[in-house]
Each structure stands twice: as C-alpha cells, then as structure tokens.
Design an enzyme around this catalytic site. Structure first.
Site, PDB file in Angstrom:
ATOM      1  N   ASP A   7      53.260  43.080  22.747  1.00  0.00           N
ATOM      2  CA  ASP A   7      52.559  43.871  23.749  1.00  0.00           C
ATOM      3  C   ASP A   7      52.856  45.346  23.483  1.00  0.00           C
ATOM      4  O   ASP A   7      53.821  45.690  22.801  1.00  0.00           O
ATOM      5  CB  ASP A   7      53.044  43.448  25.135  1.00  0.00           C
ATOM      6  CG  ASP A   7      52.400  44.229  26.253  1.00  0.00           C
ATOM      7  OD1 ASP A   7      51.195  44.538  26.147  1.00  0.00           O
ATOM      8  OD2 ASP A   7      53.101  44.544  27.232  1.00  0.00           O
ATOM      9  N   GLU A   9      52.218  48.401  26.118  1.00  0.00           N
ATOM     10  CA  GLU A   9      52.732  49.147  27.267  1.00  0.00           C
ATOM     11  C   GLU A   9      53.915  48.419  27.902  1.00  0.00           C
ATOM     12  O   GLU A   9      53.858  47.227  28.159  1.00  0.00           O
ATOM     13  CB  GLU A   9      51.631  49.357  28.294  1.00  0.00           C
ATOM     14  CG  GLU A   9      50.516  50.261  27.798  1.00  0.00           C
ATOM     15  CD  GLU A   9      49.414  50.421  28.820  1.00  0.00           C
ATOM     16  OE1 GLU A   9      49.680  51.008  29.882  1.00  0.00           O
ATOM     17  OE2 GLU A   9      48.295  49.945  28.560  1.00  0.00           O
ATOM     18  N   LYS A 133      44.891  37.815  24.127  1.00  0.00           N
ATOM     19  CA  LYS A 133      46.185  37.635  23.454  1.00  0.00           C
ATOM     20  C   LYS A 133      46.381  36.186  23.014  1.00  0.00           C
ATOM     21  O   LYS A 133      46.767  35.920  21.872  1.00  0.00           O
ATOM     22  CB  LYS A 133      47.320  38.103  24.371  1.00  0.00           C
ATOM     23  CG  LYS A 133      47.232  39.598  24.695  1.00  0.00           C
ATOM     24  CD  LYS A 133      48.397  40.091  25.513  1.00  0.00           C
ATOM     25  CE  LYS A 133      48.223  41.564  25.851  1.00  0.00           C
ATOM     26  NZ  LYS A 133      49.406  42.166  26.463  1.00  0.00           N
TER      27      LYS A 133
END
Length: 201
Positions: A7, A9, A133
């Site tokens: 990921d 952020e 994702k």
C-alpha cells in the site's frame, strides 16, 4: 518467484487526505479507508465536501507537492527492491501519485484516475478494476508469482489475506484486534525482516 505488493498512503507516504484536511482547515476530510471500508462511498462523500468548500484538484495537488515520504520509506523501498520485485498497489489516483513517486525513486505503482470537470472540481473516479488490490494480486499469482502484501487499512485486507504472506503495517488498534492472525509491525526494519524471511524460506 516473489513479488511484494505494498500500500502507499500510511505505509510509504503520509495520508494525502489527512494532510489536505490540515492545510485546508476541513477536519472532516481526515476520514480515510482506516475509518470507512467502502471506498466508493468515501470518495463520493469527499467530492461533496470539496465542492461545498469550492476546492478542486489544483488545491489538492498543491498540498501533495509539499508532502515528503515517511522517514525511512525510500531507504526501505530501495533495500526491498534490491532483493525482490515490488509494486505499489494503491487506491489513490495518477493525478495525486506522480510527485510522490518521484520522491520515492519512481517505483512501479498501479492506481486509479480522476474525472475533473471544466471548473477543476473532481467529478468522478475511474477505478482500474473492482477490488483492484485483490484482483491485481490474483493476476500476479496467475502468471507465476508468489505474492507478499502489506498495508494499513481495510482496503488492504483482501490482498494481504490472499497472499502467501501478509503483514499489517502501522495499522489501527481496531484492525489489529479484528485480525489478530495477521502479523503487525511498526518499523520498516521489522517489515523488511519479515519479507526477507519469507523470500529466503
């Protein structure tokens, strides 16, 4: 052959919306995928708040230009990429990500894009695919990769649980409690060691 999916952020860079909330003085924009699992719902709400305050893409990009990666993030990513393939899977947008990718040494990122109207307001989002994702992890697995995944939010859980090894990183206490079977780390050294152990076994 392994590929690590990260990921962005909260893992490599600060949360863009939290930084923008601080700069704009709109505290409700601190709400992220750590708080709201439904990303489409979250983005529609954000677009409404932005329009209500007369803020468009330009103002957000001005904030992003001042954001630096989290301390140690680039070094972690450089070390990781020297040992295995790595890709950033993010629900952010191309229009947000580019200056951050430059500061991280141009790693590969798969993300989404924005629709912007003639007045510069964000009017919609174009998601790369549903469950992007998870879909990407499964796609990588279908072409011969074993995946390792790490993230901090609800929208990372699918890719983490679908991977051969998955780790939470600097997540919330609630997510830790709800997913006690997932190893959770706070430092890049811990995360890198865990990834290296998977690669070498």
């Amino acid at each position: 052959m392994y590929i690590t999916c990260l990921d962005m952020e909260g893992v490599l860079v600060p949360e863009i919306w939290i930084e923008f909330a601080r700069e704009s003085g709109i505290p409700e924009l601190t709400r992220t995928t750590r708080d709201e699992p439904d990303y489409d719902k979250l983005m529609k709400w954000r677009m409404g708040v932005l329009r209500e305050h007369g803020l468009g893409l330009k103002e957000i990009q001005e904030t992003i230009a001042r954001i630096d990666p989290l301390p140690g993030a680039k070094e972690f990513l450089d070390k990781l990429r020297s040992e295995t393939q790595a890709i950033i899977l993010s629900d952010t947008f191309e229009e947000f990500a580019q200056p951050l990718m430059k500061k991280l040494g141009w790693p590969t990122i798969f993300c989404n894009s924005l629709e912007v109207d003639a007045d510069g307001f964000i009017s919609g989002i174009r998601m790369r695919c549903e469950h992007s994702k998870l879909t990407t992890v499964r796609g990588l697995q279908s072409i011969g990769f074993e995946t390792i995944a790490s993230g901090d939010s609800y929208n990372d859980l699918e890719m983490i649980e679908a991977s051969k090894a998955g780790f939470l990183f600097r997540t919330t206490e609630k997510i830790r409690q709800d997913y006690p079977h997932l190893p959770a780390f706070e430092s890049y050294d811990e995360l890198l060691s865990a990834i290296e152990q998977v690669i070498r076994t």
